[in-house]
Write a protein that holds these residues in place. Structure first.
Motif, PDB file in Angstrom:
ATOM      1  N   GLN A  48     -18.605  14.178 -12.425  1.00  0.00           N
ATOM      2  CA  GLN A  48     -18.592  15.640 -12.275  1.00  0.00           C
ATOM      3  C   GLN A  48     -18.953  16.316 -13.589  1.00  0.00           C
ATOM      4  N   ALA A  49     -18.383  15.848 -14.675  1.00  0.00           N
ATOM      5  CA  ALA A  49     -18.650  16.451 -15.986  1.00  0.00           C
ATOM      6  C   ALA A  49     -20.114  16.270 -16.379  1.00  0.00           C
ATOM      7  N   LEU A  50     -20.637  15.073 -16.209  1.00  0.00           N
ATOM      8  CA  LEU A  50     -22.023  14.810 -16.594  1.00  0.00           C
ATOM      9  C   LEU A  50     -23.026  15.568 -15.736  1.00  0.00           C
ATOM     10  N   LEU A  51     -22.666  15.793 -14.474  1.00  0.00           N
ATOM     11  CA  LEU A  51     -23.565  16.499 -13.555  1.00  0.00           C
ATOM     12  C   LEU A  51     -23.323  18.006 -13.521  1.00  0.00           C
ATOM     13  N   GLY A  52     -22.362  18.487 -14.306  1.00  0.00           N
ATOM     14  CA  GLY A  52     -22.068  19.915 -14.347  1.00  0.00           C
ATOM     15  C   GLY A  52     -21.421  20.435 -13.078  1.00  0.00           C
ATOM     16  N   LEU A  53     -20.636  19.588 -12.420  1.00  0.00           N
ATOM     17  CA  LEU A  53     -19.979  19.969 -11.165  1.00  0.00           C
ATOM     18  C   LEU A  53     -18.518  20.312 -11.427  1.00  0.00           C
ATOM     19  N   SER A  54     -17.978  21.211 -10.621  1.00  0.00           N
ATOM     20  CA  SER A  54     -16.568  21.574 -10.786  1.00  0.00           C
ATOM     21  C   SER A  54     -15.680  20.445 -10.279  1.00  0.00           C
ATOM     22  N   SER A  55     -14.453  20.465 -10.742  1.00  0.00           N
ATOM     23  CA  SER A  55     -13.479  19.445 -10.352  1.00  0.00           C
ATOM     24  C   SER A  55     -12.538  20.009  -9.303  1.00  0.00           C
ATOM     25  N   PRO A  56     -12.420  19.327  -8.160  1.00  0.00           N
ATOM     26  CA  PRO A  56     -11.428  19.780  -7.175  1.00  0.00           C
ATOM     27  C   PRO A  56     -10.019  19.431  -7.643  1.00  0.00           C
ATOM     28  N   ILE A  57      -9.052  19.927  -6.934  1.00  0.00           N
ATOM     29  CA  ILE A  57      -7.660  19.540  -7.129  1.00  0.00           C
ATOM     30  C   ILE A  57      -7.444  18.281  -6.300  1.00  0.00           C
ATOM     31  N   TYR A  58      -6.729  17.327  -6.845  1.00  0.00           N
ATOM     32  CA  TYR A  58      -6.515  16.050  -6.160  1.00  0.00           C
ATOM     33  C   TYR A  58      -5.077  15.905  -5.695  1.00  0.00           C
ATOM     34  N   HIS A  59      -4.930  15.225  -4.575  1.00  0.00           N
ATOM     35  CA  HIS A  59      -3.606  14.878  -4.043  1.00  0.00           C
ATOM     36  C   HIS A  59      -3.712  13.440  -3.541  1.00  0.00           C
ATOM     37  N   HIS A  60      -3.040  12.538  -4.216  1.00  0.00           N
ATOM     38  CA  HIS A  60      -3.031  11.137  -3.792  1.00  0.00           C
ATOM     39  C   HIS A  60      -1.707  10.855  -3.087  1.00  0.00           C
ATOM     40  N   HIS A  61      -1.808  10.330  -1.880  1.00  0.00           N
ATOM     41  CA  HIS A  61      -0.615  10.069  -1.067  1.00  0.00           C
ATOM     42  C   HIS A  61      -0.303   8.581  -1.032  1.00  0.00           C
ATOM     43  N   ARG A  62       0.913   8.287  -0.694  1.00  0.00           N
ATOM     44  CA  ARG A  62       1.305   6.887  -0.560  1.00  0.00           C
ATOM     45  C   ARG A  62       0.506   6.269   0.576  1.00  0.00           C
ATOM     46  N   LEU A  63       0.318   4.978   0.515  1.00  0.00           N
ATOM     47  CA  LEU A  63      -0.433   4.297   1.558  1.00  0.00           C
ATOM     48  C   LEU A  63       0.472   4.013   2.745  1.00  0.00           C
ATOM     49  N   VAL A  64      -0.132   4.018   3.907  1.00  0.00           N
ATOM     50  CA  VAL A  64       0.585   3.646   5.113  1.00  0.00           C
ATOM     51  C   VAL A  64       0.362   2.145   5.280  1.00  0.00           C
ATOM     52  N   LEU A  65       1.453   1.392   5.336  1.00  0.00           N
ATOM     53  CA  LEU A  65       1.389  -0.066   5.359  1.00  0.00           C
ATOM     54  C   LEU A  65       1.895  -0.625   6.674  1.00  0.00           C
ATOM     55  N   ASP A  66       1.381  -1.795   7.028  1.00  0.00           N
ATOM     56  CA  ASP A  66       1.872  -2.466   8.226  1.00  0.00           C
ATOM     57  C   ASP A  66       3.100  -3.306   7.866  1.00  0.00           C
ATOM     58  N   ASP A  67       3.603  -4.060   8.823  1.00  0.00           N
ATOM     59  CA  ASP A  67       4.815  -4.856   8.603  1.00  0.00           C
ATOM     60  C   ASP A  67       4.638  -5.913   7.518  1.00  0.00           C
ATOM     61  N   ALA A  68       3.388  -6.341   7.293  1.00  0.00           N
ATOM     62  CA  ALA A  68       3.113  -7.363   6.269  1.00  0.00           C
ATOM     63  C   ALA A  68       2.844  -6.736   4.905  1.00  0.00           C
ATOM     64  N   GLY A  69       2.925  -5.394   4.812  1.00  0.00           N
ATOM     65  CA  GLY A  69       2.686  -4.710   3.549  1.00  0.00           C
ATOM     66  C   GLY A  69       1.224  -4.439   3.259  1.00  0.00           C
ATOM     67  N   GLU A  70       0.335  -4.650   4.231  1.00  0.00           N
ATOM     68  CA  GLU A  70      -1.092  -4.375   4.070  1.00  0.00           C
ATOM     69  C   GLU A  70      -1.379  -2.937   4.480  1.00  0.00           C
ATOM     70  N   LYS A  71      -2.330  -2.298   3.772  1.00  0.00           N
ATOM     71  CA  LYS A  71      -2.627  -0.909   4.102  1.00  0.00           C
ATOM     72  C   LYS A  71      -3.306  -0.818   5.462  1.00  0.00           C
ATOM     73  N   LEU A  72      -2.956   0.233   6.177  1.00  0.00           N
ATOM     74  CA  LEU A  72      -3.598   0.507   7.458  1.00  0.00           C
ATOM     75  C   LEU A  72      -4.846   1.343   7.178  1.00  0.00           C
ATOM     76  N   SER A  73      -5.998   0.779   7.489  1.00  0.00           N
ATOM     77  CA  SER A  73      -7.247   1.494   7.235  1.00  0.00           C
ATOM     78  C   SER A  73      -8.358   0.867   8.060  1.00  0.00           C
ATOM     79  N   LYS A  74      -9.490   1.568   8.093  1.00  0.00           N
ATOM     80  CA  LYS A  74     -10.667   1.018   8.774  1.00  0.00           C
ATOM     81  C   LYS A  74     -11.083  -0.296   8.142  1.00  0.00           C
ATOM     82  N   SER A  75     -10.966  -0.391   6.816  1.00  0.00           N
ATOM     83  CA  SER A  75     -11.417  -1.594   6.118  1.00  0.00           C
ATOM     84  C   SER A  75     -10.606  -2.831   6.488  1.00  0.00           C
TER      85      SER A  75
END
Length: 137
Positions: free
Chosen positions: A81-108
């Motif tokens: 963003q800085a190198l390209l002259g773009l503004s920075s959004p505000i970020y919000h990082h949330h805890r991951l949602v995990l399955d019973d085995a502790g693996e993240k629930l996601s498309k991947s």
């Protein structure tokens, strides 16, 4: 990376959630921890990092919500963003949602989607219970 960081100067971002070590507020964004980042290759026209930075800017995104597993990638995003002259959004990082085995629930990980849960008759209260949230949230 060294030349890019020298050109951009010190980088920070505003975090309204919490990083892996409870970072919040104005947070230092050290992209150096990633080393030299590949932004494009012949077989992959652009990397995730470059894509999200450009997409967010083109769409006028002011707030980014991502999983905590992407917290440190924000340093690379802030550098671009800085190198390209773009503004920075505000970020919000949330805890991951995990399955019973502790693996993240996601498309991947090919986890069951919300769409599939709804199609199977799951109510919002059932989904909240699955991800460890109180039923009344």
């Amino acid at each position: 990376m060294t030349a890019a960081v020298a050109r951009a100067g010190p980088l920070t971002f505003i975090e309204t959630g919490a990083g892996p070590r409870s970072e919040s507020g104005v947070v230092a964004a050290p992209p150096q921890m990633w080393g030299d980042v590949v932004l494009a290759r012949k077989e992959v026209p652009t990397s995730y990092h470059l894509s999200v930075v450009i997409d967010d800017a083109l769409q006028g995104i002011t707030h980014v919500v991502r999983g905590r597993d992407l917290f440190w990638a924000t340093g690379v995003h802030r550098l671009l963003q800085a190198l390209l002259g773009l503004s920075s959004p505000i970020y919000h990082h949330h805890r991951l949602v995990l399955d019973d085995a502790g693996e993240k629930l996601s498309k991947s990980t090919q986890a069951t989607s919300l769409r599939a849960l709804r199609a199977a008759g799951a109510a919002p209260v059932d989904v909240r219970r699955l991800v460890g949230l109180a039923p009344d949230l």
